[in-house]
Design an enzyme around this catalytic site. Sequence first.
Site, PDB file in Angstrom:
ATOM      1  CG  HIS A  84      -5.341  -2.833  -0.074  1.00  0.00           C
ATOM      2  ND1 HIS A  84      -4.751  -2.385  -1.232  1.00  0.00           N
ATOM      3  CD2 HIS A  84      -4.784  -2.094   0.936  1.00  0.00           C
ATOM      4  CE1 HIS A  84      -3.892  -1.417  -0.967  1.00  0.00           C
ATOM      5  NE2 HIS A  84      -3.889  -1.236   0.341  1.00  0.00           N
ATOM      6  CG  ASP A 108      -6.802  -3.651  -3.626  1.00  0.00           C
ATOM      7  OD1 ASP A 108      -7.559  -2.904  -2.969  1.00  0.00           O
ATOM      8  OD2 ASP A 108      -5.575  -3.698  -3.472  1.00  0.00           O
ATOM      9  CB  SER A 168      -0.959  -0.060   1.193  1.00  0.00           C
ATOM     10  OG  SER A 168      -2.028   0.826   1.046  1.00  0.00           O
TER      11      SER A 168
END
Length: 276
Positions: A253, A225, A93
């Site tokens: 995710h 995601d 991320s």
Amino acid sequence: MVANDVSEERLKKMSEQHFVFVHGACHGGWCWYKVANSLRESGHKATCIDLKGAGINQTDPNTVSSLDDYDQPLNDFLSQLPVDEKVILVSHSVGGGSMTASMCLFPSKVSMAVYVAAAMVKPGTEVPPELKEVLKVCSGLIEEQAEKLWDFTFGNGTQNFPTSMIMKPECVRDKFYNESPMEDYTLATTLLRPAPAMAFAGIISIPEAPETDKIPRVYMKTGKDHLFKSFLQDLMVGLWPPAQHFLLPDSDHSAFFSQPQLLHQYLLEAASSLSS
């Protein structure tokens, strides 16, 4: 999209690698526990870093004011490595921005950089508007849109930029863990911490560093995601093409929870190229 097959025999012959994991917003080194354990069982080293104000790091995230400050634990770790040792960095991320920044500072310490649904932006380049917008929303920098996802703390007063942020409880399952086991989601809800909002402004303005182009990069796309959509991951890959590109087709995710075994396999496949 899917990497080349690598034989089990070749993987077994791999020399020991040292994987160093960098978490995303609100997470800590704890989120990599499944993958780190698998790598250790496969004969490799794994280190899970807590960035400043995250995991068990005792710093108040509201006091972390820059990306450099946030990344200090990672930078300290890299600076203290033996002269002849290199590591494989793995980020998730917005942790991709931290990893890229550290690569710029310590390029001689990094043998490979792996982005798992992570921000992968070439240092010194202009970020396209559509990608910049989603990075800002995911990082809390566009407050009007981001407040649908995040709860903010204004440690310097409501007239100033937020000092920390944490995803709203009602959004956590859908945005972070929509395909992950319920027990991992339950664990995560007890461990998530506010992230230092002021630090994330730096991920879209990392200065140019030509040495980073010499480091092999790997991108691992998450197919299901709900936070970082497929077309945006594809956009990053197209703008700064990596040496290897993998697809985690059933991952949300948080691939470290939703597809840890495949993530482990892909990490070994990517790292095997260093031994060829």
